[in-house]
Structure formats: C-alpha cells, structure tokens
Design a protein around this motif. Structure first.
Motif, PDB file in Angstrom:
ATOM      1  N   TYR A   1     108.392  37.791   9.347  1.00 47.64           N
ATOM      2  CA  TYR A   1     107.840  38.689  10.366  1.00 47.64           C
ATOM      3  C   TYR A   1     107.237  37.886  11.512  1.00 47.64           C
ATOM      4  CZ  TYR A   1     108.161  42.373   6.822  1.00 47.64           C
ATOM      5  OH  TYR A   1     108.619  43.249   5.877  1.00 47.64           O
ATOM      6  N   GLU A   2     107.563  38.299  12.735  1.00 44.38           N
ATOM      7  CA  GLU A   2     106.949  37.677  13.904  1.00 44.38           C
ATOM      8  C   GLU A   2     105.591  38.291  14.221  1.00 44.38           C
ATOM      9  OE1 GLU A   2     109.621  37.936  17.157  1.00 44.38           O
ATOM     10  OE2 GLU A   2     111.112  36.571  16.285  1.00 44.38           O
ATOM     11  N   LYS A   3     105.415  39.549  13.829  1.00 47.45           N
ATOM     12  CA  LYS A   3     104.154  40.234  14.084  1.00 47.45           C
ATOM     13  C   LYS A   3     103.794  41.098  12.884  1.00 47.45           C
ATOM     14  CE  LYS A   3     106.551  43.916  16.633  1.00 47.45           C
ATOM     15  NZ  LYS A   3     106.635  44.639  17.922  1.00 47.45           N
ATOM     16  N   PRO A   4     102.530  41.490  12.755  1.00 50.04           N
ATOM     17  CA  PRO A   4     102.114  42.247  11.568  1.00 50.04           C
ATOM     18  C   PRO A   4     102.793  43.607  11.481  1.00 50.04           C
ATOM     19  CG  PRO A   4     100.368  42.212  13.216  1.00 50.04           C
ATOM     20  CD  PRO A   4     101.408  41.245  13.690  1.00 50.04           C
ATOM     21  N   GLU A   5     103.048  44.028  10.253  1.00 50.75           N
ATOM     22  CA  GLU A   5     103.588  45.368   9.988  1.00 50.75           C
ATOM     23  C   GLU A   5     102.845  45.941   8.791  1.00 50.75           C
ATOM     24  OE1 GLU A   5     107.786  47.614   8.813  1.00 50.75           O
ATOM     25  OE2 GLU A   5     107.840  45.682   9.843  1.00 50.75           O
ATOM     26  N   ALA A   6     102.291  47.134   8.958  1.00 49.03           N
ATOM     27  CA  ALA A   6     101.476  47.723   7.893  1.00 49.03           C
ATOM     28  C   ALA A   6     101.774  49.212   7.762  1.00 49.03           C
ATOM     29  CB  ALA A   6      99.991  47.520   8.174  1.00 49.03           C
ATOM     30  N   ASN A   7     101.625  49.704   6.539  1.00 46.15           N
ATOM     31  CA  ASN A   7     101.653  51.142   6.304  1.00 46.15           C
ATOM     32  C   ASN A   7     100.580  51.495   5.279  1.00 46.15           C
ATOM     33  OD1 ASN A   7     102.753  50.674   3.703  1.00 46.15           O
ATOM     34  ND2 ASN A   7     104.862  51.021   4.400  1.00 46.15           N
TER      35      ASN A   7
ATOM     36  N   VAL B   1     105.323  59.837  13.352  1.00 46.82           N
ATOM     37  CA  VAL B   1     105.019  59.224  12.065  1.00 46.82           C
ATOM     38  C   VAL B   1     106.284  59.165  11.211  1.00 46.82           C
ATOM     39  CG1 VAL B   1     103.655  59.407   9.948  1.00 46.82           C
ATOM     40  CG2 VAL B   1     102.647  60.076  12.135  1.00 46.82           C
ATOM     41  N   ARG B   2     106.581  57.979  10.693  1.00 48.26           N
ATOM     42  CA  ARG B   2     107.674  57.838   9.727  1.00 48.26           C
ATOM     43  C   ARG B   2     107.127  58.095   8.328  1.00 48.26           C
ATOM     44  NH1 ARG B   2     110.374  52.070  10.737  1.00 48.26           N
ATOM     45  NH2 ARG B   2     108.192  51.479  10.501  1.00 48.26           N
TER      46      ARG B   2
ATOM     47  N   ALA C   1      96.214  62.308  11.010  1.00 48.84           N
ATOM     48  CA  ALA C   1      94.880  61.708  11.105  1.00 48.84           C
ATOM     49  C   ALA C   1      94.818  60.398  10.328  1.00 48.84           C
ATOM     50  CB  ALA C   1      93.829  62.692  10.587  1.00 48.84           C
ATOM     51  N   LEU C   2      95.443  60.354   9.158  1.00 46.12           N
ATOM     52  CA  LEU C   2      95.468  59.128   8.351  1.00 46.12           C
ATOM     53  C   LEU C   2      96.212  58.020   9.087  1.00 46.12           C
ATOM     54  CD1 LEU C   2      94.743  58.096   5.387  1.00 46.12           C
ATOM     55  CD2 LEU C   2      97.155  58.530   4.870  1.00 46.12           C
ATOM     56  N   ALA C   3      97.369  58.355   9.666  1.00 48.04           N
ATOM     57  CA  ALA C   3      98.141  57.356  10.408  1.00 48.04           C
ATOM     58  C   ALA C   3      97.338  56.831  11.596  1.00 48.04           C
ATOM     59  CB  ALA C   3      99.463  57.962  10.876  1.00 48.04           C
ATOM     60  N   ASN C   4      96.636  57.710  12.279  1.00 48.51           N
ATOM     61  CA  ASN C   4      95.814  57.274  13.417  1.00 48.51           C
ATOM     62  C   ASN C   4      94.677  56.377  12.956  1.00 48.51           C
ATOM     63  OD1 ASN C   4      97.308  58.652  15.354  1.00 48.51           O
ATOM     64  ND2 ASN C   4      96.100  60.536  15.171  1.00 48.51           N
ATOM     65  N   LYS C   5      94.063  56.726  11.835  1.00 48.55           N
ATOM     66  CA  LYS C   5      92.948  55.931  11.321  1.00 48.55           C
ATOM     67  C   LYS C   5      93.393  54.517  10.966  1.00 48.55           C
ATOM     68  CE  LYS C   5      91.065  56.940   7.258  1.00 48.55           C
ATOM     69  NZ  LYS C   5      90.226  57.591   6.216  1.00 48.55           N
ATOM     70  N   TYR C   6      94.593  54.416  10.398  1.00 48.13           N
ATOM     71  CA  TYR C   6      95.122  53.111   9.998  1.00 48.13           C
ATOM     72  C   TYR C   6      95.922  52.432  11.108  1.00 48.13           C
ATOM     73  CZ  TYR C   6      93.734  53.427   5.086  1.00 48.13           C
ATOM     74  OH  TYR C   6      93.017  53.478   3.920  1.00 48.13           O
TER      75      TYR C   6
ATOM     76  N   THR D   1      98.906  53.047  12.154  1.00 50.36           N
ATOM     77  CA  THR D   1     100.258  52.778  11.678  1.00 50.36           C
ATOM     78  C   THR D   1     101.150  53.965  11.986  1.00 50.36           C
ATOM     79  OG1 THR D   1     101.610  52.225   9.750  1.00 50.36           O
ATOM     80  CG2 THR D   1      99.760  53.717   9.372  1.00 50.36           C
ATOM     81  N   ASP D   2     102.442  53.699  12.077  1.00 48.95           N
ATOM     82  CA  ASP D   2     103.389  54.796  12.302  1.00 48.95           C
ATOM     83  C   ASP D   2     104.142  55.161  11.026  1.00 48.95           C
ATOM     84  OD1 ASP D   2     105.089  52.660  11.963  1.00 48.95           O
ATOM     85  OD2 ASP D   2     106.220  52.963  13.819  1.00 48.95           O
ATOM     86  N   GLU D   3     103.674  54.624   9.869  1.00 49.52           N
ATOM     87  CA  GLU D   3     104.363  54.927   8.612  1.00 49.52           C
ATOM     88  C   GLU D   3     103.364  55.260   7.506  1.00 49.52           C
ATOM     89  OE1 GLU D   3     107.513  53.031   5.357  1.00 49.52           O
ATOM     90  OE2 GLU D   3     106.912  51.861   7.104  1.00 49.52           O
ATOM     91  N   VAL D   4     103.585  56.390   6.872  1.00 50.74           N
ATOM     92  CA  VAL D   4     102.782  56.812   5.726  1.00 50.74           C
ATOM     93  C   VAL D   4     103.708  56.948   4.528  1.00 50.74           C
ATOM     94  CG1 VAL D   4     101.327  58.626   4.758  1.00 50.74           C
ATOM     95  CG2 VAL D   4     101.104  58.009   7.176  1.00 50.74           C
ATOM     96  N   MET D   5     103.311  56.319   3.425  1.00 47.90           N
ATOM     97  CA  MET D   5     104.103  56.348   2.187  1.00 47.90           C
ATOM     98  C   MET D   5     103.468  57.353   1.230  1.00 47.90           C
ATOM     99  SD  MET D   5     105.538  53.151   0.031  1.00 47.90           S
ATOM    100  CE  MET D   5     106.982  53.054   1.076  1.00 47.90           C
ATOM    101  N   ILE D   6     104.298  58.243   0.699  1.00 46.14           N
ATOM    102  CA  ILE D   6     103.824  59.370  -0.074  1.00 46.14           C
ATOM    103  C   ILE D   6     104.100  59.174  -1.564  1.00 46.14           C
ATOM    104  CG2 ILE D   6     103.991  61.871  -0.385  1.00 46.14           C
ATOM    105  CD1 ILE D   6     102.956  60.948   2.387  1.00 46.14           C
ATOM    106  N   ILE D   7     103.073  59.413  -2.401  1.00 46.67           N
ATOM    107  CA  ILE D   7     103.231  59.478  -3.861  1.00 46.67           C
ATOM    108  C   ILE D   7     102.949  60.917  -4.273  1.00 46.67           C
ATOM    109  CG2 ILE D   7     102.504  58.604  -6.109  1.00 46.67           C
ATOM    110  CD1 ILE D   7     101.353  56.684  -3.147  1.00 46.67           C
TER     111      ILE D   7
END
Length: 335
Positions: free
Chosen positions: A214-220, A2-3, A297-302, A304-310
């Motif tokens: 973007y050639e393909k979707p990217e989400a975090n 996870v990034r 768990a959040l990254a797996n649910k979404y 995605t390999d990136e989680v942004m923290i506040i």
C-alpha cells in the motif's frame, strides 16, 4: 458513497448442524456477489460450538469457485498459530486460482480456548517469533526476503504475478500501530470493542508507512448488524445475538445460536441486562431508515468509505433479508 462488505463466521443455529452452517456461508457469498457487496470474508475460530468457520483458506477455495468477481478473504487468519511461510503459500495458491480477488486478513488473538491453542501450535509454541516479526516474514515471502534473512534464498510458491491484499484486524491501538509500521491495511473490529475505535484508526493513518502492498493507508470498520423491515422486528431478531454474546462472555463457547423464543424467555439478571445494553454499542439494529443513518454515521466517525457487516441471526432467512435490505438502501450495483 459507503461501500458495504461482509464478514461471515458460519454461525451454527440451534437445530442446525455445522455442515449446514458452512454451506450457508458459501450460499451467502454467492448472494453477496449478486447483491453488489464489495468483499466477502470468512473467520477463524476453534473448538467453538456457535460458529463453524475454522479454516478460512479451505473455505475460500470453495467460495472462489462458486463466485466470479467479488473480493474474498480471511477475517482473519490467526497468524501466531502458524508458520508465515505456509500462510504465504496458502494465499499465493488462492491468488493463483482467483487473481486480484484475494484478501489476506490477519489477527493475533487465539480464536479459541487455551487448550485449542496448544493443540494448534503443538511443540512449536513460542518458537515463531513475535507477531510483528511474523508479519515482516510474511511480507518477505510475498515480495523478496532480504539477504540477511535466516531463510534467504527460498521462495513461497506458486510464483504468480499478483499478490493478495494484506490486512491486519484489530480492536486496539497496538494492532493499528503494527499495521501502520508494516504498511498494511487495517480493519477495526468495532464488533469486539465499541469504544474509542475512531481514535485508533486516526492513529493508524497518522503513523502509516508506505510498503510494497500500500502506498497510502486504507481502513474499514466491522460491526454486528441486523436489519429488518421494521425496528421492532429487527430488535426481536437481535434477541438471539444478544443472548449468544452474553453466553460467550460467560465462557459458554459451546452454545449454539439460540432461537428467538429461547432468548426472550431466558431468566436474565440485572447484570445480564446491563451487559446486553453494553454489547449493543457493538451493534446496529433496526429498520432500513435507522440502519442506513447509523451506518453512514459510523463511516463518518471512522472517516472510511467501507463498512464490513457481521450478521448473526437464528434464522438463516433473516440474515439474507438483512443483506437484501442493505443492498436496496445503499443502491449496490447488482450483478
């Protein structure tokens, strides 16, 4: 793997002035780079007493000078307030100064109260077209406008050979659909809406149309998070955020981030406590082991390999400690 990335809102703690809050954001960006975080975004809010970040592009120019390689960007510019042409020029300038490091994150919420919105937009209220049209215009200013465009022939300057990475931020299916249609990346604001985000991101990926960006979707996914050495300590520090979010929902935008002591002594009603429990769906709070498990768990649910923290705490040192613990847990590559 996870990034981890950071979205900072320049929170103004009780007893701290706005100038200090902004300087803390800049210091945190330097620290984030040292700790190995992937990207560092700053937010846009107006006429708000609890956060100082009002002009991401100005703050990013300062942060870019203080850092060397971490990606920096807006989370996000509230596009309906502005001319797409001017936003393009602002971020082309940032890209010229800090090539291959700039993210242009866009949102469409007001970021302030109705009067602040009127003051921002002035006489041009309602004259800029719809949000999707504004995004299409913005894309054209970064690439090229079609021959039939009303402003065909103009160029957003400076002319540089790289482009910012374009992101849409949202907490609903509508924003995800626009991101998919326009071929941009997408951030789901779990810190705003703690329910159903994984389905929204899945729909974004399914509907995505490739673009020049973007050639393909990217989400975090972005989430409130407070980590401390123990679960008990983390929950203690989160009391300030609990009360701050509660007051915001009650319309008290001018309230600064309260101290832990004030938050613990606040006379909560039964409804308040219910709302705080509901708000915890938008947060991860705990010691290192608990937080690491929940981030993964959040990254797996979404998917995605990136989680942004506040991370919002009353004490700035508690924010720093939270990010240090995360970097240690996820073995981020330190500079």
């Amino acid at each position: 793997m996870v990034r981890l990335s950071i979205l900072d809102q320049s929170p103004i703690a009780d007893g701290v002035d706005a100038r200090t809050a902004v300087m803390q954001t800049a210091e945190l960006a330097v620290k984030a780079e040292q700790l190995g975080y992937h990207r560092f975004w700053v937010s846009e809010h107006h006429d708000a007493g609890r956060v100082a970040g009002s002009t991401p592009e100005v703050l990013l120019a300062h942060i870019g000078e203080k850092t060397k390689k971490i990606r920096i960007g807006s989370g996000g510019v509230m596009l309906p307030h502005y001319s797409s042409y001017k936003v393009a020029e602002n971020f082309k300038m940032l890209e010229a100064l800090y090539p291959n490091r700039i993210d242009l994150g866009l949102g469409r919420v007001a970021g302030g109260n109705p009067i602040a919105t009127m003051a921002l937009q002035g006489s041009s209220v309602g004259n800029r077209g719809s949000y999707p049209e504004q995004i299409e215009d913005l894309k054209g200013y970064f690439t090229s406008l079609s021959s039939g465009h009303r402003y065909y022939g103009i160029t957003a300057t400076p002319n540089v050979d790289t482009m910012p990475r374009l992101w849409l931020l949202g907490s609903s299916e509508g924003s995800a659909q626009i991101a998919a249609e326009k071929g941009t990346a997408f951030t789901f604001a779990h810190f705003i809406n703690g329910d159903g985000g994984e389905d929204v991101v899945k729909a974004y990926r399914t509907q995505f149309q490739p673009s020049a960006f973007y050639e393909k979707p990217e989400a975090n996914v972005a989430i409130h998070l407070i980590c401390a050495d123990t679960d008990e300590e983390a929950n203690n520090r989160a009391a300030s955020l609990d009360l701050s979010l509660l007051m915001l929902q009650k319309g008290q935008r001018s309230m600064e981030i309260p101290t832990i002591e004030y938050a613990e002594s606040y006379p909560y009603t039964a409804h308040d406590l219910m709302q705080i429990r509901e708000n915890r769906k938008r947060m991860i709070v705990g010691g290192p082991d608990k937080v690491k498990e929940e981030i993964e768990a959040l990254a797996n649910k979404y998917e995605t390999d990136e989680v942004m923290i506040i991370t919002i705490t009353h004490d700035y040192s508690h924010r720093i400690r939270s990010f240090e613990l995360l970097a240690e847990m996820f073995n981020l590559v330190k500079s």
